[in-house]
Design a protein around this motif. Structure first.
Motif, short mmCIF file in Angstrom:
data_model
loop_
_atom_site.label_atom_id
_atom_site.label_comp_id
_atom_site.label_asym_id
_atom_site.label_seq_id
_atom_site.Cartn_x
_atom_site.Cartn_y
_atom_site.Cartn_z
N PHE A 188 0.97 -1.32 0.02
CA PHE A 188 0.32 -0.05 0.06
C PHE A 188 0.82 1.15 0.01
N SER A 225 -3.78 3.90 9.82
CA SER A 225 -4.58 3.23 8.89
C SER A 225 -3.98 3.25 7.36
N ASN A 242 -4.72 2.09 3.12
CA ASN A 242 -4.97 1.32 2.08
C ASN A 242 -4.62 1.71 0.83
N GLU A 243 -5.50 1.26 -0.44
CA GLU A 243 -4.61 1.80 -1.67
C GLU A 243 -4.51 3.22 -2.13
N ASN A 244 -5.64 3.82 -1.16
CA ASN A 244 -6.00 5.49 -1.63
C ASN A 244 -5.48 6.24 -0.72
#
Length: 304
Positions: A118, A267, A269-271
């Motif tokens: 990520f 946190s 994630n991809e974006n």
């Protein structure tokens, strides 16, 4: 089933069946303390066993991948190829005895820890992944002090050397490129009697500041990082990922450090990514629990 590394098979007895009373009169010989290593079905995942299982108190481990563990049988995961030193520490009845082994992996297995993929885009992203502050939402920067939170509203720092900054992370060589177009943002003011404490700290340790302009209690600065290409490292402590930036890079607002610029990844994630920086210097800031949270997005990403 893969071959067992260093041992073909092991029969584990229960601690109650094998338990031996360790005493000063009858210690375990240091040469009898050893590490048993087993491969698992998953690449780059090994099982480590205290060879004196049942005869010692719980074993302590340094797995060589920035993780520690406690127990007679533990699992080590190694997302990156390379060489690692695994250390076992047990009490033999007289003292703590350390035993170490070397293990090696020829290939990466990033499936073991998606945080790396990520962050960087993974091994196929040769140009890395670029992150920017999510300036279009309220609270993209939050300054926290003893439970009191001061958020930046959306676009609050337009034209102040913040929103045109970029951080690109590459997996290869753990490279990090801080692109600030010559201008950055820095905490200003006086701390513990030292005027513009953060500016002096930044200039002394992480780069070159040629000029500054006051913006309320903070500073817009002309800043060049110490290294032309910066680097990153990752530590995992207590199950949390801590991203460390080397060579003068930081997440767009310099808020102070001691010996390393570090962010807890809350946190990712991809974006999107949320990180927190804990101020560690001077001691008065650490005692007041100053911390700063940043919300970032992948460059080019637009929220739905």
């Amino acid at each position: 089933m893969k071959n067992i590394f260093l041992i073909m098979a092991i029969v584990l007895f229960s601690a109650s069946a094998c338990k031996k009373s360790i005493s000063l009169e009858d210690p375990i010989a240091e040469e009898d303390i050893n590490i048993i290593v087993q491969e698992t079905e998953t690449p780059n995942v090994y099982r480590f066993i205290n060879g004196q299982i049942g005869n010692t108190a719980k074993a302590k481990w340094n797995l060589g991948n920035s993780e520690e563990a406690v127990g007679d049988t533990v699992i080590g995961k190694y997302p990156f190829k390379g060489n690692y030193t695994v250390k076992l520490s047990v009490f033999n009845g007289i003292k703590i005895v350390d035993k170490s082994i070397q293990i090696s992996f020829k290939n990466d297995n990033l499936d073991l820890d998606p945080v790396y993929g990520f962050l960087t885009g993974g091994p196929n992203a040769t140009n890395g992944k670029t992150w920017v502050l999510d300036s279009l939402i309220d609270g993209h920067v939050k300054l926290v002090n003893n439970g009191s939170t001061t958020p930046w509203n959306k676009l609050a720092k337009t034209n102040k050397g913040v929103y045109d900054d970029e951080l690109t992370f590459k997996l290869a060589g753990k490279e990090c490129l801080y692109k600030n177009n010559g201008n950055s943002y820095c905490h200003g003011g006086t701390i513990d009697g030292v005027t513009q404490f953060r500016l002096k700290e930044l200039n002394a340790n992480w780069g070159t500041v040629t000029s500054s302009t006051a913006d309320g209690g903070d500073l817009m600065i002309n800043y060049t990082p110490k290294d032309a290409v910066q680097h990153w490292e990752m530590e995992i402590r207590g199950g949390k990922h801590y991203l460390q930036l080397k060579g003068g890079a930081f997440f767009f607002f310099y808020r102070g450090i001691s010996n390393v610029i570090e962010y807890e990844i809350n946190s990712i994630n991809e974006n999107e990514m949320v990180v927190t920086h804990y101020e560690t210097a001077p001691a008065s800031r650490a005692a007041s629990l100053w911390r700063d949270q940043y919300t970032l997005i992948r460059k080019g990403y637009q929220r739905p």
